[in-house]
Motif scaffolding. Structure first.
Motif, PDB file in Angstrom:
ATOM      1  N   ALA A 205       0.824  -1.206   0.000  1.00 24.43           N
ATOM      2  CA  ALA A 205       0.000   0.000   0.000  1.00 24.43           C
ATOM      3  C   ALA A 205       0.859   1.257   0.000  1.00 24.43           C
ATOM      4  O   ALA A 205       1.769   1.407   0.825  1.00 24.43           O
ATOM      5  CB  ALA A 205      -0.924   0.003   1.214  1.00 24.43           C
ATOM      6  N   GLY A 206       0.576   2.147  -0.947  1.00 15.76           N
ATOM      7  CA  GLY A 206       1.241   3.442  -0.974  1.00 15.76           C
ATOM      8  C   GLY A 206       2.659   3.434  -1.501  1.00 15.76           C
ATOM      9  O   GLY A 206       3.304   4.490  -1.518  1.00 15.76           O
ATOM     10  N   LEU A 207       3.157   2.291  -1.945  1.00 13.59           N
ATOM     11  CA  LEU A 207       4.553   2.232  -2.395  1.00 13.59           C
ATOM     12  C   LEU A 207       4.725   2.856  -3.781  1.00 13.59           C
ATOM     13  O   LEU A 207       5.594   3.707  -3.977  1.00 13.59           O
ATOM     14  CB  LEU A 207       5.041   0.786  -2.422  1.00 13.59           C
ATOM     15  CG  LEU A 207       6.443   0.566  -3.016  1.00 13.59           C
ATOM     16  CD1 LEU A 207       7.507   1.252  -2.157  1.00 13.59           C
ATOM     17  CD2 LEU A 207       6.750  -0.928  -3.170  1.00 13.59           C
ATOM     18  N   ILE A 208       3.919   2.435  -4.730  1.00 12.81           N
ATOM     19  CA  ILE A 208       4.091   2.861  -6.119  1.00 12.81           C
ATOM     20  C   ILE A 208       3.194   4.067  -6.407  1.00 12.81           C
ATOM     21  O   ILE A 208       1.965   3.985  -6.267  1.00 12.81           O
ATOM     22  CB  ILE A 208       3.757   1.713  -7.081  1.00 12.81           C
ATOM     23  CG1 ILE A 208       4.643   0.498  -6.782  1.00 12.81           C
ATOM     24  CG2 ILE A 208       3.930   2.158  -8.535  1.00 12.81           C
ATOM     25  CD1 ILE A 208       4.242  -0.752  -7.526  1.00 12.81           C
ATOM     26  N   PRO A 209       3.761   5.174  -6.841  1.00 13.49           N
ATOM     27  CA  PRO A 209       2.951   6.347  -7.185  1.00 13.49           C
ATOM     28  C   PRO A 209       1.973   6.033  -8.304  1.00 13.49           C
ATOM     29  O   PRO A 209       2.249   5.205  -9.176  1.00 13.49           O
ATOM     30  CB  PRO A 209       3.996   7.380  -7.638  1.00 13.49           C
ATOM     31  CG  PRO A 209       5.280   6.924  -7.031  1.00 13.49           C
ATOM     32  CD  PRO A 209       5.209   5.431  -6.998  1.00 13.49           C
ATOM     33  N   ALA A 210       0.846   6.692  -8.294  1.00 14.31           N
ATOM     34  CA  ALA A 210      -0.191   6.433  -9.293  1.00 14.31           C
ATOM     35  C   ALA A 210       0.335   6.588 -10.714  1.00 14.31           C
ATOM     36  O   ALA A 210      -0.032   5.822 -11.614  1.00 14.31           O
ATOM     37  CB  ALA A 210      -1.377   7.362  -9.057  1.00 14.31           C
ATOM     38  N   SER A 211       1.212   7.563 -10.920  1.00 11.21           N
ATOM     39  CA  SER A 211       1.729   7.822 -12.265  1.00 11.21           C
ATOM     40  C   SER A 211       2.607   6.704 -12.799  1.00 11.21           C
ATOM     41  O   SER A 211       2.830   6.600 -14.008  1.00 11.21           O
ATOM     42  CB  SER A 211       2.521   9.134 -12.277  1.00 11.21           C
ATOM     43  OG  SER A 211       3.617   9.058 -11.370  1.00 11.21           O
ATOM     44  N   ASP A 212       3.114   5.860 -11.914  1.00 16.35           N
ATOM     45  CA  ASP A 212       4.032   4.795 -12.318  1.00 16.35           C
ATOM     46  C   ASP A 212       3.390   3.411 -12.298  1.00 16.35           C
ATOM     47  O   ASP A 212       4.026   2.427 -12.690  1.00 16.35           O
ATOM     48  CB  ASP A 212       5.256   4.771 -11.398  1.00 16.35           C
ATOM     49  CG  ASP A 212       6.112   6.017 -11.526  1.00 16.35           C
ATOM     50  OD1 ASP A 212       5.792   6.871 -12.373  1.00 16.35           O
ATOM     51  OD2 ASP A 212       7.095   6.140 -10.769  1.00 16.35           O
TER      52      ASP A 212
ATOM     53  N   ALA B 162       1.170   1.929 -14.064  1.00 13.42           N
ATOM     54  CA  ALA B 162       1.006   1.226 -15.338  1.00 13.42           C
ATOM     55  C   ALA B 162       2.311   0.546 -15.746  1.00 13.42           C
ATOM     56  O   ALA B 162       2.300  -0.593 -16.238  1.00 13.42           O
ATOM     57  CB  ALA B 162       0.550   2.198 -16.426  1.00 13.42           C
ATOM     58  N   TYR B 163       3.451   1.240 -15.555  1.00 13.65           N
ATOM     59  CA  TYR B 163       4.751   0.647 -15.872  1.00 13.65           C
ATOM     60  C   TYR B 163       4.953  -0.640 -15.074  1.00 13.65           C
ATOM     61  O   TYR B 163       5.278  -1.696 -15.626  1.00 13.65           O
ATOM     62  CB  TYR B 163       5.882   1.611 -15.513  1.00 13.65           C
ATOM     63  CG  TYR B 163       6.120   2.755 -16.455  1.00 13.65           C
ATOM     64  CD1 TYR B 163       6.868   2.601 -17.620  1.00 13.65           C
ATOM     65  CD2 TYR B 163       5.624   4.021 -16.166  1.00 13.65           C
ATOM     66  CE1 TYR B 163       7.114   3.653 -18.474  1.00 13.65           C
ATOM     67  CE2 TYR B 163       5.861   5.097 -17.021  1.00 13.65           C
ATOM     68  CZ  TYR B 163       6.603   4.910 -18.171  1.00 13.65           C
ATOM     69  OH  TYR B 163       6.839   5.952 -19.011  1.00 13.65           O
TER      70      TYR B 163
ATOM     71  N   ALA C 222       2.819  -2.445 -13.398  1.00 11.33           N
ATOM     72  CA  ALA C 222       1.808  -3.479 -13.644  1.00 11.33           C
ATOM     73  C   ALA C 222       2.154  -4.303 -14.883  1.00 11.33           C
ATOM     74  O   ALA C 222       2.007  -5.541 -14.882  1.00 11.33           O
ATOM     75  CB  ALA C 222       0.429  -2.846 -13.799  1.00 11.33           C
ATOM     76  N   ASP C 223       2.608  -3.647 -15.930  1.00 11.24           N
ATOM     77  CA  ASP C 223       2.987  -4.370 -17.148  1.00 11.24           C
ATOM     78  C   ASP C 223       4.146  -5.324 -16.886  1.00 11.24           C
ATOM     79  O   ASP C 223       4.150  -6.475 -17.350  1.00 11.24           O
ATOM     80  CB  ASP C 223       3.375  -3.389 -18.251  1.00 11.24           C
ATOM     81  CG  ASP C 223       2.173  -2.715 -18.899  1.00 11.24           C
ATOM     82  OD1 ASP C 223       1.044  -3.196 -18.683  1.00 11.24           O
ATOM     83  OD2 ASP C 223       2.368  -1.709 -19.599  1.00 11.24           O
ATOM     84  N   ILE C 224       5.158  -4.841 -16.156  1.00 17.05           N
ATOM     85  CA  ILE C 224       6.307  -5.695 -15.847  1.00 17.05           C
ATOM     86  C   ILE C 224       5.879  -6.873 -14.981  1.00 17.05           C
ATOM     87  O   ILE C 224       6.311  -8.015 -15.197  1.00 17.05           O
ATOM     88  CB  ILE C 224       7.417  -4.877 -15.151  1.00 17.05           C
ATOM     89  CG1 ILE C 224       7.962  -3.816 -16.111  1.00 17.05           C
ATOM     90  CG2 ILE C 224       8.542  -5.789 -14.672  1.00 17.05           C
ATOM     91  CD1 ILE C 224       8.965  -2.867 -15.476  1.00 17.05           C
ATOM     92  N   THR C 225       5.007  -6.614 -14.016  1.00 18.70           N
ATOM     93  CA  THR C 225       4.514  -7.674 -13.135  1.00 18.70           C
ATOM     94  C   THR C 225       3.807  -8.760 -13.945  1.00 18.70           C
ATOM     95  O   THR C 225       4.040  -9.963 -13.744  1.00 18.70           O
ATOM     96  CB  THR C 225       3.555  -7.101 -12.083  1.00 18.70           C
ATOM     97  OG1 THR C 225       4.216  -6.079 -11.336  1.00 18.70           O
ATOM     98  CG2 THR C 225       3.074  -8.187 -11.125  1.00 18.70           C
ATOM     99  N   ASP C 226       2.952  -8.346 -14.860  1.00 14.65           N
ATOM    100  CA  ASP C 226       2.234  -9.318 -15.696  1.00 14.65           C
ATOM    101  C   ASP C 226       3.209 -10.159 -16.516  1.00 14.65           C
ATOM    102  O   ASP C 226       3.029 -11.375 -16.659  1.00 14.65           O
ATOM    103  CB  ASP C 226       1.268  -8.586 -16.626  1.00 14.65           C
ATOM    104  CG  ASP C 226       0.073  -7.992 -15.892  1.00 14.65           C
ATOM    105  OD1 ASP C 226      -0.172  -8.382 -14.742  1.00 14.65           O
ATOM    106  OD2 ASP C 226      -0.603  -7.128 -16.482  1.00 14.65           O
ATOM    107  N   ASP C 227       4.240  -9.513 -17.070  1.00 17.24           N
ATOM    108  CA  ASP C 227       5.230 -10.245 -17.865  1.00 17.24           C
ATOM    109  C   ASP C 227       5.941 -11.297 -17.029  1.00 17.24           C
ATOM    110  O   ASP C 227       6.118 -12.449 -17.454  1.00 17.24           O
ATOM    111  CB  ASP C 227       6.257  -9.282 -18.456  1.00 17.24           C
ATOM    112  CG  ASP C 227       5.688  -8.422 -19.575  1.00 17.24           C
ATOM    113  OD1 ASP C 227       4.620  -8.753 -20.095  1.00 17.24           O
ATOM    114  OD2 ASP C 227       6.328  -7.404 -19.914  1.00 17.24           O
ATOM    115  N   GLU C 228       6.371 -10.923 -15.828  1.00 14.48           N
ATOM    116  CA  GLU C 228       7.123 -11.859 -14.994  1.00 14.48           C
ATOM    117  C   GLU C 228       6.247 -13.027 -14.539  1.00 14.48           C
ATOM    118  O   GLU C 228       6.706 -14.174 -14.476  1.00 14.48           O
ATOM    119  CB  GLU C 228       7.718 -11.137 -13.779  1.00 14.48           C
ATOM    120  CG  GLU C 228       8.663  -9.989 -14.111  1.00 14.48           C
ATOM    121  CD  GLU C 228       9.848 -10.381 -14.984  1.00 14.48           C
ATOM    122  OE1 GLU C 228      10.084 -11.587 -15.195  1.00 14.48           O
ATOM    123  OE2 GLU C 228      10.549  -9.466 -15.453  1.00 14.48           O
TER     124      GLU C 228
END
Length: 288
Positions: A89-96, A98-99, A101-107
């Motif tokens: 919670a609160g770690l990743i800024p909203a602006s980032d 999408a970046y 999330a895409d990497i997470t899906d790939d891994e």
């Protein structure tokens, strides 16, 4: 995803690997036209089918399965890292988001791919080991102890993982030149992983955490450009300027001046072997 490295290690323990896959003209035709039909994300599953065809006649040798399980262990680490990060919670800024999330899906897809390939070869995927994202070997109090509470640290660890993974591709590329099936699929996956590394470097820069390029820029005697001395070992050898017996740093640019150390070393990724990677991760991020 160290797919070049996977294939290289398989060829070390199974010299007949190329012979198993290269003659399959129909498979080659299908793979070479694959990119126009499906997204790059689907390519790992096509390669999984290729492995199944290559070894369908006989059970996979234990050593081949061991190599794939080694790769799976590394993918478990990256998948765990990004899943933990996106859940914090609160770690990743909203602006980032999408970046990341895409990497997470790939891994996550890479983990599933390797598990499926190992099963198709008659093997058993290893269970995920225990990880310590602080690099504390299970203590939870390693040098990156705020990795899931401090976004700056999270990106620093992410950059190290991605840069380290991409380096593993370099050494295997020449051995794949005669194998269009594997080379085509592996290059597609490699391109995605390289973009991961560039994206994370970009995020670190625009956030003001470190002034770095979207590729590795090494100085003489120091491959590491991340600003994090703790990961110097992950970049060892990246300052190399000798390629094919030629000192690339002495080549002239368009202005008639030597291109120099930084640009010369940035033009080439240096390899990391399986043992190099294990030495870097086991006993720190991978609990031993």
């Amino acid at each position: 995803m160290n797919l070049f490295n996977i294939v290289e290690e398989i060829e070390k323990v199974d010299p007949e690997f190329n012979e198993r896959v290269s003659p399959r003209r129909d498979a080659i035709k299908n793979i070479t036209s694959f990119g126009s039909k499906v997204a790059v994300a689907a390519l790992p599953f096509a390669l999984g089918g290729l492995f199944k065809k290559a070894y369908a006649a006989t059970p996979a040798a234990a050593s081949v399965t061991d190599v794939l399980n080694y790769a799976l262990t590394l993918e478990y680490l990256e998948s765990y890292f990004y899943n933990q990060g996106t859940a914090a919670a609160g770690l990743i800024p909203a602006s980032d988001k999408a970046y990341i999330a895409d990497i997470t899906d790939d891994e996550n897809a890479h983990v599933k791919f390797l598990q499926d390939v190992i099963k198709q070869l008659g093997g058993t995927p290893v269970d995920s080991p225990k990880f310590d994202l602080t690099a504390g070997n299970g203590s939870g109090n390693g040098p990156f102890k705020d990795v899931l509470t401090n976004y700056q640290t999270f990106l620093a660890v992410s950059e190290t993982f991605e840069d380290t993974g991409v380096r593993a591709y370099k050494g295997a590329a020449p051995s794949l030149l005669g194998n269009q099936v594997v080379l085509t699929a592996a290059l597609s996956i490699h391109a995605v992983e390289a973009r991961h590394a560039s994206a994370i470097r970009y995020l670190r820069t625009i956030r003001g955490y470190e002034e770095i390029a979207v590729w590795i820029n090494s100085t003489a005697g120091l491959g590491n450009d991340t600003g994090i001395a703790l990961v110097n070992g992950n970049y060892k050898g990246e300052d190399n300027v000798m390629q094919g017996g030629l000192d690339v740093s002495k080549l002239m640019d368009s202005n008639g001046k030597p291109i120099g150390q930084i640009d010369a070393s940035a033009a080439f990724d240096e390899p990391l072997s399986m043992q190099d990677v294990l030495d870097l991760l086991v006993g720190s991020f991978i609990v031993h």
